[in-house]
Design a protein around this motif. Structure first.
Motif: not given
Length: 322
Positions: A226-241
């Protein structure tokens, strides 16, 4: 050198335990160097040689990292946090806090924003040092496999189109100003409300931080074809402001279905490679026949990888109904 890296790791681990327990008597150079049986001078010299930072600076910045979360999340007074963090006064704490983060504790409490925390260093890592496993100590037989529906959320991250694996990812990121591991992990550690945060400031992978792979026509061809891009991060609530650091990307991830391949707790030093092989084998051999699903390789779908030896190692891969 490996032996000294092990010794410094003992000190680094002890520092975090003492900070959490507000054990100021044990947070002294004399006590910590005595724990290893060396002089204060020799221990500080080896600490700087191995970690790249002065012992006193590391200790101070780690204490401030813990203090910042207290300011952000607790209802303690600033003065109480100052004393708990080893400062003699409100003023001394405020000066140190502002010098480090560019904002006073009172201002930060009113309006938290991403700042670079001093994450815990890990000078002795068998895999980073190329030492591999040292032998199995317990059974690691089963990989749990199950389907989940993940609610809509946001994903705050950095990405690299050319990297291949965790270590290569950070080596390449270190060449980009402001996107090195220490800076990015420190910023992510300071953000409140992460969906996967277990309270961690334990390591560079603590506090809800995860690797991810986004299906991307411009990405690199991976072992899964699969063609993919590697990432690093965090999941946040859908309403994150909240504020988004300028070197990061924030995307919306809609509600969708996934398949999870999960291994339970394991000993990182003795089982990491074996567990990885088991998960990779389970993913490559899984038969979707009769499940009503298949892998979803459409652009934009995300694979999340959680690597937390004290809890689990799991891949969450996107699927769609057939």
């Amino acid at each position: 050198m490996y032996e000294w890296q092990k010794q410094i790791q003992i000190i680094v681990d002890e520092i975090d335990v003492c900070i959490k327990n507000h054990d100021d008597e044990a947070l002294t150079l004399r006590y910590l160097s005595g724990k290893l049986g060396y002089s204060e001078f020799y221990m500080t010299r080896k600490f700087k040689e191995i970690s790249g930072i002065q012992f006193r600076d590391y200790l101070r910045n780690r204490r401030l990292a813990f203090a910042l979360k207290e300011v952000r999340d607790s209802k303690k007074s600033i003065l109480e946090i100052a004393f708990d963090s080893g400062f003699s006064s409100h003023e001394a704490f405020t000066r140190a806090f502002k010098a480090t983060y560019g904002i006073t504790p009172a201002e930060y409490r009113k309006n938290p924003r991403p700042v670079v925390l001093r994450t815990k260093i890990n000078p002795f890592d068998r895999y980073f040092l190329g030492l591999g496993e040292i032998g199995m100590i317990k059974s690691t037989d089963d990989i749990k496999i199950y389907f989940v529906t993940m609610p809509a959320h946001k994903f705050l991250h950095i990405k690299n189109y050319e990297s291949n694996g965790y270590w290569d990812f950070w080596q390449k990121q270190s060449l980009i100003p402001g996107q090195d591991c220490e800076t990015i992990c420190g910023l992510l550690d300071s953000i409140k409300g992460k969906l996967d945060d277990n309270g961690g400031s334990e390591s560079n992978s603590g506090g809800g931080q995860i690797m991810a792979y986004i299906n991307d026509p411009e990405g690199r061809l991976c072992d899964w074809g699969i063609l993919r891009t590697e990432c690093y991060g965090v999941r946040l609530p859908a309403d994150y402001k909240g504020e988004v650091p300028p070197q990061m990307l924030l995307i919306d991830v809609p509600e969708a279905e996934y398949i999870v391949f999960e291994h339970g707790p394991f000993d990182y030093e003795q089982e990491n490679r074996s567990v990885e092989e088991k998960i990779e084998k389970a993913m490559s051999e899984f038969d979707f026949s009769g499940t009503g699903y298949c892998l979803d390789t459409s652009p934009g779908r995300i694979v999340y990888c959680y690597h937390d030896p004290e809890r689990f190692w799991k891949y969450i891969r996107p699927v769609r109904k057939q």
